[in-house]
Design an enzyme around this catalytic site. Structure first.
Site, short mmCIF file in Angstrom:
data_model
loop_
_atom_site.label_atom_id
_atom_site.label_comp_id
_atom_site.label_asym_id
_atom_site.label_seq_id
_atom_site.Cartn_x
_atom_site.Cartn_y
_atom_site.Cartn_z
N HIS A 17 12.93 -40.82 -19.89
CA HIS A 17 12.30 -42.00 -20.48
C HIS A 17 11.66 -41.71 -21.82
CE1 HIS A 17 12.83 -43.35 -16.38
NE2 HIS A 17 12.51 -44.57 -16.73
N GLU A 23 21.89 -53.83 -18.03
CA GLU A 23 21.86 -53.64 -19.48
C GLU A 23 23.20 -53.89 -20.15
OE1 GLU A 23 20.01 -51.93 -17.54
OE2 GLU A 23 18.03 -51.96 -18.46
#
Lengths: 393, 365
Positions: free
Chosen positions: B164, B95
């Site tokens: 998440h 990322e």
């Protein structure tokens, strides 16, 4: 012939008197200088490469004078910044580049202005080689409206065409540089991106992420590690399990280059640029260089290294002295000529410093401008609910 | 015309594969009627990207699984097949690296769409979003623009637990130099994503995974290739006189459901869909409060320093304060990391009954 000319010149100087005008006597004509010479340069250590850059470099007189001038400007500019910082006219962070001039000037000599370059916070030298003027750079350091970023950025955030700063977060510029390289490849203009980082940043995870993607996608990216032996106060031995920075790219070929020799840097950069432009993907260059100043102006730079070490590099490996000696020893320039350049450089720096200290600070109306690009004016909240400021882009 | 047919084809496939999560999903209207079409949020996002990729060759998409996998949540389905490797790029799991690469590409003249598989993973790259993207135009005094879009699902999903499920509206909404949008329905998704891609500045698009499969009617105008929704403008989804409900993303649906229930008791709620988190459209909220005198904010994220907290502060600082008959109420997610067990998860985010309860409380009923 020469003896006669020097006799005449001294006679003329005497006759000009103490306060008289300076008599310019051309002791030698340009035809007497060697137009170019070939120099042996250090062989580069290679990683995953069959051949390296040439071990000889040709330097023309014009190139030599230009490199000398640029490096002197860079040197003097950084020393002037040191002065201004101590006078508290420059504030905040100021990371000086003196000692490393051969890197910036040598790299630029190996690429084109249409190529791209990004570096970290020790960026004044690169701002210069990428087209910034000394005036703009110094005025940015002093936070004035004539600064290259209108006083909004400061030492670490200077930008120019095809120069993406000046980046304050260690290592963040490396993925950015690979992104620029991706754009180069995408747009098919045969341009490349030079992406610089230091020995300290070389341990950042995002750099390894970038190595992977740049190699996978064959991005035209030259990763250059400027190894000046210290990441702030930490020597390379204390920071890196492997100090062979040119090998750290693993699957990416690498070169270790003498970063104090401008010709070595130039030839290596040309070699690396050819590698990229031929579509082979990224390449790493480790430039072994040295900074005379501490990490920044708040670091005296002697608690983690000895004065003797600094002095030794200065006397034996100074990049400007090395170039000067080469040119003088090969009759490519005269002492007077180089002295003249020094005088001109000093004047240019003085002028720039004068501008940087007298140019007014940015107007308060500019406070909220440039938050966005190409945006209609918007309102920005001030320090209290009644202060409504305006932002234009 | 052909794009409508291809959308129909995609929607048919999509409808068959979609997991029906909410009771909002409707089946197709008559295919011959082009006035209103049922489009899922997923397909709306897909069409928006497809159209912008076609319109401007500088636009490209990168992220994990966006190309050959058709997108982790199938939002980029079909795009790689149509546009190829150059414009739809699968990245490794990096990322920080690929977000930085996307920002660099934007600086050098391209218009990247950087997908985070969920915004939870954007935390690893948040330095690139804030320090490299958001601040650069200002630091360079306008010399260096960063026309980039960061998009992906945000907030709670179903059963994916604490790491998440975080909502990043407040985090990104905090930072100058960023624009942050949070679409609710398909029209929002199309219009806001297109605006984001056409914007010359960094835009964070906070989608919602639970909304991807939900279909909404979209007007013909909403389906046109140049349909954009201005960033920074909220929409009154349902007019009302008694109380203002302000929300964003999935919670807008909850507010409308609550409003439907309350309407049976004679309470008319005005439901405002923020659409944009930053810049916040305070004027629309103020105009509503002037009318209703009661304000409730509804969000999925945590209460402390959240979107509702900001709205409270702004209302207090503005003219609408004098029209409030009661303090502003925030309905938010519970101030805990998201648990896993269904009963716990269900009780961690606002339910329709929480909104109804708060409305009745503020109206002293």
């Amino acid at each position: 012939m020469r003896k006669m000319l020097s006799l005449i010149s001294s006679a003329l100087r005497l006759s000009a008197g103490r306060t008289g005008s300076r008599v310019v006597v051309s002791a030698r004509t340009y035809a007497d200088f060697t137009p170019q010479a070939t120099f042996d340069i250090k062989k580069c250590d290679l990683h995953k490469l069959e051949e390296g850059p040439p071990v000889q470099a040709v330097l023309t007189r014009e190139e030599g004078l230009q490199y000398y001038r640029t490096m002197q400007i860079m040197r003097r500019m950084e020393l002037k910044a040191d002065q201004l910082y101590k006078q508290k006219i420059i504030r905040g962070f100021c990371h000086l580049y003196d000692g490393q001039e051969a890197c910036a000037v040598g790299i630029e000599a190996g690429i084109n202005l249409t190529d791209h370059l990004i570096t970290a916070y020790r960026a004044h030298g690169y701002t210069l080689t990428r087209g910034g003027t000394v005036r703009e750079i110094m005025a940015e350091l002093t936070g004035r409206r004539g600064g290259i970023a209108k006083g909004k950025g400061g030492s670490m955030h200077m930008y120019a065409k095809n120069f993406y700063g000046g980046n304050g977060i260690v290592g963040a510029q490396v993925p950015l540089g690979a992104g620029v390289a991706l754009a180069c490849k995408y747009q098919g203009k045969n341009e490349l991106c030079v992406c610089l980082y230091g020995d300290g940043a070389a341990n950042q995870g995002q750099i390894f992420e970038t190595y992977n993607m740049a190699s996978l996608w064959k991005l035209p990216c030259i990763f250059i590690c400027e190894n000046n032996r210290y990441g702030m106060g930490t020597s390379v031995e204390r920071a890196a399990a492997s100090t062979d920075y040119y090998k750290r790219g693993d699957f990416i070929p690498g070169l270790r280059v003498d970063g104090m020799d401008i010709l070595c840097v130039r030839e290596a950069t040309k070699f690396a640029a050819d590698h990229c432009r031929s579509g082979k993907g990224p390449i790493i260059m480790e430039l072994q260089t040295y900074r005379y100043h501490g990490h920044s102006m708040s670091d005296p730079g002697i608690s983690y290294r000895t004065r003797e070490e600094i002095q030794e590099v200065r006397s034996k490996s100074d990049p400007i002295s090395m170039l000067k000696d080469r040119m003088l020893n090969n009759n490519m320039a005269s002492v007077e000529e180089l002295k003249e350049i020094d005088v001109e450089v000093r004047k240019e720096i003085e002028d720039a410093a004068q501008f940087a200290t007298t140019d007014p600070e940015p107007p308060l109306e500019d406070l909220c401008n440039h938050i966005f690009h190409n945006e209609p004016p918007l309102e920005v909240r001030g320090t209290n609910p009644w202060v409504k400021l305006k932002s234009v882009s | 015309m052909s794009s409508l047919f291809s959308s129909l084809k995609m929607m048919t496939k999509g409808a068959m594969r979609c997991v029906l999560i909410t009771n909002h999903l409707k089946f197709f209207e008559t295919i011959g009627n082009f006035q209103l079409l049922q489009v899922t949020v997923r397909d709306a996002l897909n069409q928006a990207m497809d159209e912008e990729l076609e319109r401007d060759e500088r636009v490209f998409l990168l992220g994990e699984e966006v190309a050959q996998y058709d997108g982790a949540y199938k939002v980029s389905r079909g795009l790689w097949k149509k546009y190829g490797d150059k414009r739809i790029i699968d990245t490794p799991i990096s990322e920080m690296g690929f977000a930085g690469i996307a920002v660099g590409a934007a600086m050098a003249g391209l218009r990247p769409i950087c997908e985070f598989m969920t915004f939870n993973f954007s935390m690893q790259a948040i330095d690139q979003v804030i320090n490299s993207a958001a601040k650069t135009c200002y630091m360079s005094a306008g010399l260096q623009a960063v026309p980039i879009v960061f998009r992906g699902p945000n907030g709670a999903s179903a059963g994916v637990a604490a790491q998440h499920s975080q909502c990043f509206a407040a985090w990104y909404g905090h930072c100058p130099g960023l624009k942050v949008v949070s679409p609710w329905n398909s029209e929002d998704a199309r219009g806001l994503l297109k605006s984001a891609i056409r914007d010359d500045n960094p835009v964070v698009v906070l989608e919602n995974e639970l909304m991807y499969g939900v279909a909404f009617e979209v007007s013909e105008q909403g389906l046109s290739k140049d349909f954009t929704i201005p960033i920074g403008k909220a929409k009154v989804e349902r007019p009302g006189n008694h109380v203002t409900l302000v929300s964003h993303s999935r919670m807008v649906g909850h507010c409308l459901d609550a409003a439907a229930v309350l309407a049976k008791e004679g309470i008319e709620c005005e439901v405002i869909n923020l659409r944009t988190i930053r810049p916040l459209d305070v004027e629309t909220i103020e105009a509503s409060v002037v009318k209703t005198n009661h304000l409730i904010t509804v969000e999925g994220g945590w209460p402390q320093f959240g979107v509702g907290a900001e709205i409270c502060a702004r209302i207090m600082e503005g003219p609408a304060f004098n029209y409030l008959d009661a303090p502003v109420i925030r309905v938010t997610g519970v101030d805990i990391p998201m648990p896993y067990a269904k009963i716990l998860e269900d009780n961690s985010t606002p339910q329709i009954k929480d909104i109804i309860f708060s409305v009745k409380k503020t109206l002293n009923m």
